[in-house]
Design a protein around this motif. Structure first.
Motif, PDB file in Angstrom:
ATOM      1  N   PHE A  93      37.365  32.821  -6.645  1.00 37.89           N
ATOM      2  CA  PHE A  93      37.672  32.529  -8.042  1.00 37.89           C
ATOM      3  C   PHE A  93      39.176  32.294  -8.195  1.00 37.89           C
ATOM      4  CE2 PHE A  93      33.868  35.192  -8.269  1.00 37.89           C
ATOM      5  CZ  PHE A  93      33.069  34.457  -9.133  1.00 37.89           C
ATOM      6  N   VAL A 108      35.573  28.549 -10.197  1.00 34.93           N
ATOM      7  CA  VAL A 108      35.066  28.766  -8.848  1.00 34.93           C
ATOM      8  C   VAL A 108      35.656  27.641  -8.004  1.00 34.93           C
ATOM      9  CG1 VAL A 108      33.015  28.811  -7.382  1.00 34.93           C
ATOM     10  CG2 VAL A 108      32.939  29.831  -9.670  1.00 34.93           C
ATOM     11  N   SER A 123      31.491  34.444 -13.538  1.00 37.80           N
ATOM     12  CA  SER A 123      32.699  33.892 -14.172  1.00 37.80           C
ATOM     13  C   SER A 123      32.846  34.426 -15.596  1.00 37.80           C
ATOM     14  CB  SER A 123      32.645  32.360 -14.198  1.00 37.80           C
ATOM     15  OG  SER A 123      32.689  31.842 -12.894  1.00 37.80           O
TER      16      SER A 123
END
Length: 154
Positions: A93, A108, A123
């Motif tokens: 990330f 990502v 996320s």
């Protein structure tokens, strides 16, 4: 005592001991994940963290990402138990945070996990995280954080 009287024997014995301990830790595998204690455990060491800019440290980022990691591990299990096949793996990330602790963006940048639903949900967990404020620096930060999600249930 006679075993260690010869330096060569001592070295051989120590080498065999080290090899045995190394093999045992390899067989044991990664430390077991416990969803009941994960949030309260000391943050684990994460290889591959990169602070791209800003005042945050590896230790502070790891502590701030702990909740998202723990919840992601639980999500992996629940999605698989619900019939959605989500493979274990590592996700990298890229996270930007304001100095106030607010997360600005989560992207990502690389993933071993193919499930778009899983990646979006993790996320979102990061976006909802409360990071430690760094007002004394008055600078935003950006970092890359790899999270490895393993199969930890039977």
């Amino acid at each position: 005592m006679l075993l260690f009287s010869n330096p060569l024997r001592k070295g051989l014995c120590l080498g065999v001991t080290a090899l045995t301990l190394s093999a045992c830790s390899y067989i044991a595998g990664p430390p077991e994940f416990n969803p009941k204690t994960c949030l309260h455990e000391k943050s684990r060491k994460v290889k591959g963290i990169e602070i791209l800019h800003g005042p945050r440290t590896v230790q502070s980022v790891t502590a701030d990402m702990q909740a998202a990691y723990c919840n992601g591990q639980v999500l992996l299990k629940s999605m698989n138990e619900a019939g959605e096949q989500v493979n274990p793996g590592t996700v990298w990330f890229k996270v930007s945070t304001e100095y106030t602790g607010e997360v600005i963006t989560v992207n990502v940048i690389k993933s071993d996990i193919e499930s778009k639903v899983f990646l979006r949900k993790v996320s979102d967990m990061i976006m909802d995280s409360d990071f430690t404020p760094w007002q004394r620096h008055d600078r935003d930060a950006e970092f890359i954080y790899p999270m490895t999600f393993d199969r930890w249930w039977n």
